[in-house]
Design a protein around this motif. Structure first.
Motif, PDB file in Angstrom:
ATOM      1  N   TYR A  32     -61.488 -46.486 -61.360  1.00 52.73           N
ATOM      2  CA  TYR A  32     -60.374 -45.563 -61.488  1.00 52.73           C
ATOM      3  C   TYR A  32     -59.005 -46.229 -61.484  1.00 52.73           C
ATOM      4  O   TYR A  32     -58.765 -47.202 -60.761  1.00 52.73           O
ATOM      5  N   SER A  53     -58.240 -49.882 -63.663  1.00 51.50           N
ATOM      6  CA  SER A  53     -59.430 -50.075 -62.838  1.00 51.50           C
ATOM      7  C   SER A  53     -59.763 -51.533 -62.532  1.00 51.50           C
ATOM      8  O   SER A  53     -60.164 -51.854 -61.408  1.00 51.50           O
ATOM      9  N   LYS A  98     -55.358 -41.252 -56.458  1.00 50.34           N
ATOM     10  CA  LYS A  98     -56.431 -41.525 -57.399  1.00 50.34           C
ATOM     11  C   LYS A  98     -56.205 -40.646 -58.624  1.00 50.34           C
ATOM     12  O   LYS A  98     -56.083 -39.427 -58.503  1.00 50.34           O
ATOM     13  N   ARG A 100     -57.188 -38.975 -62.431  1.00 52.46           N
ATOM     14  CA  ARG A 100     -58.360 -38.463 -63.127  1.00 52.46           C
ATOM     15  C   ARG A 100     -58.858 -39.565 -64.054  1.00 52.46           C
ATOM     16  O   ARG A 100     -58.243 -40.612 -64.175  1.00 52.46           O
ATOM     17  N   THR A 101     -59.981 -39.313 -64.703  1.00 55.63           N
ATOM     18  CA  THR A 101     -60.581 -40.313 -65.580  1.00 55.63           C
ATOM     19  C   THR A 101     -59.553 -40.900 -66.549  1.00 55.63           C
ATOM     20  O   THR A 101     -58.759 -40.181 -67.150  1.00 55.63           O
TER      21      THR A 101
END
Length: 119
Positions: A32, A53, A98, A100-101
């Motif tokens: 992430y 990531s 964090k 989202r994708t």
């Protein structure tokens, strides 16, 4: 299940340095994009930085470019914010987030850690 715990905040003099940490759990941290966002007294939320990531791409807000870096250690599930040449205007609560994708919006937030820059 997602948990983000910031630490390392405190009082520091102008020109000093501080290193914040964000301990992540409850998700596959290494997949992430992570971000730092802050809120100064009387101000709204301000985006500070991002790191992808694998840690080879970063972005920084103009006010912190050249002074802050946001490395990550995927072996320790930890995000960092290294803050150098701190100014009084850096005073804020700093949140780890964090996304989202991919480069989606911030989905989860930590409790924040307070940074006060004052003499």
């Amino acid at each position: 299940q997602v948990q983000l715990v910031e630490s390392g905040g405190g009082l520091v003099q102008p020109g000093g340095s501080l290193r914040l940490s964000c301990a992540a759990s409850g998700f596959t941290f290494s997949t992430y994009v992570m971000s730092w966002v802050r809120q100064a007294p009387g101000k709204g939320l301000e985006w500070v930085s991002d790191i992808n990531s694998v840690g080879d791409t970063t972005h920084y807000a103009d006010p912190v470019k050249g002074r802050f870096t946001t490395p990550r250690d995927n072996t320790k599930n930890t995000l960092y914010l290294q803050m150098n040449s701190l100014k009084p205007k850096s005073t804020a609560i700093y949140y780890c987030a964090k996304r989202r994708t991919g480069w989606g919006g911030c989905r989860y937030w930590g409790q924040g850690t307070r940074v006060t820059v004052s003499s």
